[in-house]
Structure formats: structure tokens, C-alpha cells
Design an enzyme around this catalytic site. Structure first.
Site, mmCIF file in Angstrom:
data_model
loop_
_atom_site.group_PDB
_atom_site.id
_atom_site.type_symbol
_atom_site.label_atom_id
_atom_site.label_comp_id
_atom_site.label_asym_id
_atom_site.label_seq_id
_atom_site.Cartn_x
_atom_site.Cartn_y
_atom_site.Cartn_z
ATOM 1 N N ILE A 242 0.889 -1.540 0.001
ATOM 2 C CA ILE A 242 -0.219 -0.294 0.264
ATOM 3 C C ILE A 242 0.487 1.371 0.307
ATOM 4 C CG2 ILE A 242 -2.412 -0.862 1.315
ATOM 5 C CD1 ILE A 242 -0.790 0.465 3.466
ATOM 6 N N LEU B 220 4.147 -2.746 5.509
ATOM 7 C CA LEU B 220 4.607 -2.354 3.888
ATOM 8 C C LEU B 220 3.807 -2.865 2.924
ATOM 9 C CD1 LEU B 220 8.668 -2.847 4.963
ATOM 10 C CD2 LEU B 220 6.879 -0.861 4.803
ATOM 11 N N GLU B 221 2.653 -4.208 3.308
ATOM 12 C CA GLU B 221 1.790 -4.849 2.385
ATOM 13 C C GLU B 221 0.733 -4.701 2.061
ATOM 14 O OE1 GLU B 221 2.743 -9.489 2.222
ATOM 15 O OE2 GLU B 221 5.241 -9.021 4.226
ATOM 16 N N MET B 222 -0.344 -5.229 3.474
ATOM 17 C CA MET B 222 -1.575 -4.851 3.138
ATOM 18 C C MET B 222 -2.200 -3.742 4.359
ATOM 19 S SD MET B 222 -3.372 -7.946 2.233
ATOM 20 C CE MET B 222 -3.438 -8.763 0.776
#
Length: 350
Positions: free
Chosen positions: A114, A156-158
């Protein structure tokens, strides 16, 4: 009357070398017959352009053509796998990093989450991940269900959390209906993870040319590819890459025969590998051995994405894991074999 004694020795079967010669001849005939029979029945005794190939099939097994899973849960899990609402800003889904049209990866050195935030490690393929003994490069998740917690909560991902995700899904009447039909307790975090993991277990890629070869189809791999398979074993690659997933069933240290990280330059927390999980010095730079299934589709390679091509990856492995240089002919033959590991997407659910 005198009796003359003959100097000629009386012949007897027991004292003659003939029976031993006959037994030796019979043994040789039986050996030839056994070899001819074995060359037909045993794939490891095949001939390649008249030359015997020295390899064994024992460490390898073909992927199944189907898996026994609940088809309803598979369908629900696929919908969730593609749903960007699992991320905080509704922009990232599981498929963002594990693109089913591109070998189950994103073909990036580091995945993008994201707000265009860059991750810390190369995304492993989701295909055949149900056959891995643990999940993630450092093995911190014992199951696919446990693995799902990672990306959902990782900033750092969802960048989300389960209460937020559950709230979004519960607002969808169709989701509520699907979960109620498939699960006695309806839409819960555990059931969301179960559905996604069930879908991921369906992502098998059977009937690669290597699988067909393992099942006895001599023509599935040509002479160069079979030579590459022989070299793959004789060099020692199969000491780590074996089993049904041609990997994914053990840990190994990156840089057994040389300091890979010093030569590469730079340093990152992710380079510590399993040490980040157990804080054991013996686990420094230790990673789950990746599966080589569909490896021709999943560049760049290694946890750091440092190798851009299969040729580079094989050369690095030869140097740092085997302590050997590799002639270009051998490298190209091994790479040709690795291309035989690309399977058909996707297997069936039964």
C-alpha cells in the site's frame, strides 16, 4: 599276467571347468536380460543417444493431477485472494504480489504494498505452496493459514488488521451468505484464513514435462534436458532440491562455500534469514530452500532477487553452495532441465 596301469586321468564332471564356464555364461545372459528389462521398466536406466545416463529418480515425485478439497471453499478463497479490501486502503490483494498469470509472483526484486511502499524481500511463488514444509523464506509460518497473518498486518504490504478486514467483509451480504453456507460459525477470521489457504492448496501445476518423464514418458525430455537432469544430480543440486516440490522441504544456509553476502555487498535485515525467527547464530543466513517448480517463470531469483536470469542463479549456486565453477555447456543443460519444471495451471479439485 601283469596289469598295465593307464596314465590317462579318468574324466569326471566334478573335476571339469565346463560347469563353471556354463554357469558364468548363464549369469552373463541373465544380467543382459535384466539390464534390457530394466531399461524399459525403470526410467533411471534410460538411454540418451546411446549413452547411459547416471541419475536416479528416487528423490523426486510427480505432482498429483488433482487434490481433494472442498470446491465451495476453493471458490470462496479465490474471491478473497483477489479482493483488495483485505488491505487498509483497498488497493492491494494477495494477487498483487502473487499474480496467477505470472507464475504466482510479481517478478519484482521487492514487492510493492500500500502507498507504493517497498517490501523487504522477493515474493515466493504461491503455486504448489501447499507442498512446502513451512511458509516464508525464513520459515516463520508453519502453515498456509498462519502465513496469511503476515501480509494482512504488515505495514509494507496490506497495512491492515483483522478487525478492519472483518468489518469490510461483513458489510458484504454475499460474503455473509457464502460463509454461512460453508462454515457453521459463519464469517470469522479463522474461516477467512481457512478459505484462502484452501484456495492456495488448489494452486497445483501438474503435468510438467518432468512430471511426465517421472511417470515413464521417455520422450517428455530431450537429450539435452535429460543430461541437465543428470548434471543437476551429479553436481549436488538435488541434495537440497528434491521431493515433490523439487525443494521446499528443508532449510539451508546461503553461502556454504563462500561469503555470498560480502561479495554481493550491502546488507539487510532480511538477509539474516531464519536467525530473525529463532535468534540462533547457527541459523544466520539460513533460508527455506525454494521450490524449483515453474522456476522459469519466477525471475528474479533468491530472497534478495539478486539473480536476474536462471543462468545467473545456477552460476551463483555453483559457486556459493557447491564451491565449483561450471562450464557453460553444463549450465545450459541444467537450465534446459529447469524449463521442464513448468507445469499446467491449474490442477483440478476433486
Amino acid at each position: 599276467m601283469s596289469t598295465k596301469t593307464s596314465n590317462r586321468a579318468t574324466w569326471s564332471w566334478a573335476s571339469s571347468p565346463l560347469p563353471y564356464l556354463l554357469l558364468m555364461a548363464l549369469g552373463a545372459l541373465l544380467f543382459v536380460w535384466w539390464q534390457q528389462t530394466r531399461s524399459v521398466a525403470d526410467p533411471a536406466a534410460r538411454q540418451v543417444r546411446g549413452l547411459r545416463v547416471a541419475y536416479t529418480l528416487e528423490p523426486f515425485q510427480p505432482l498429483p493431477r488433482s487434490v481433494a478439497l472442498d470446491a465451495g471453499k476453493v471458490a470462496l478463497g479465490e474471491r478473497l485472494f483477489l479482493d483488495q479490501r483485505l488491505s487498509a486502503d483497498d488497493t492491494v490483494s494477495c494477487a498483487s504480489c502473487h499474480d496467477l498469470a505470472h507464475g504466482g509472483v510479481d517478478n519484482r526484486h521487492r514487492s510493492i504494498g500500500i502507498h507504493d511502499r517497498m517490501g523487504t524481500i522477493n515474493a515466493p511463488t504461491v503455486f504448489n505452496s501447499g507442498f512446502n514444509f513451512v511458509q516464508f523464506w525464513d520459515g516463520r509460518a508453519p502453515t498456509l493459514e498462519a502465513q496469511i497473518d503476515g501480509p494482512v498486518n504488515n505495514p509494507l504490504e496490506m497495512g491492515s488488521n483483522w478487525p478492519q478486514v472483518l468489518g469490510k467483509l461483513q458489510a458484504d451480504a454475499d460474503y455473509r451468505k457464502q460463509f454461512s453456507r460453508l462454515y457453521a460459525d459463519g464469517l470469522t477470521v479463522d474461516n477467512v484464513k481457512d478459505a484462502i489457504a484452501t484456495f492456495e492448496r488448489s494452486l497445483i501445476t501438474p503435468d510438467s514435462r518432468f512430471d511426465r518423464f517421472l511417470r515413464g514418458d521417455n520422450a517428455a525430455m530431450d537429450a539435452t534436458e535429460q543430461r541437465g537432469f543428470e548434471l543437476f544430480q551429479s553436481y549436488g543440486c538435488s541434495s537440497c532440491h528434491q521431493g515433490i516440490n523439487v525443494g521446499g522441504n528443508m532449510y539451508e544456509k546461503m553461502g556454504l562455500m563462500g561469503d555470498y553476502f560480502a561479495d554481493r555487498g550491502g546488507g539487510a535485515e532480511a538477509d539474516k534469514g531464519r536467525y530473525n525467527v529463532n535468534h540462533d547464530d547457527e541459523s544466520m543466513h539460513e533460508f527455506k530452500v525454494p521450490s524449483l517448480r515453474n522456476v522459469a517463470l519466477t525471475a528474479p531469483y533468491f530472497h534478495d532477487g539478486h539473480a536476474e536470469t536462471l543462468e545467473q542463479a545456477v552460476a551463483i549456486m555453483a559457486r556459493y553452495q557447491l564451491g565449483r565453477s561450471m562450464p557453460s555447456d553444463d549450465m545450459h543443460a541444467i537450465v534446459a532441465f529447469l524449463h521442464c519444471l513448468t507445469g499446467e495451471q491449474r490442477g483440478s479439485v476433486r
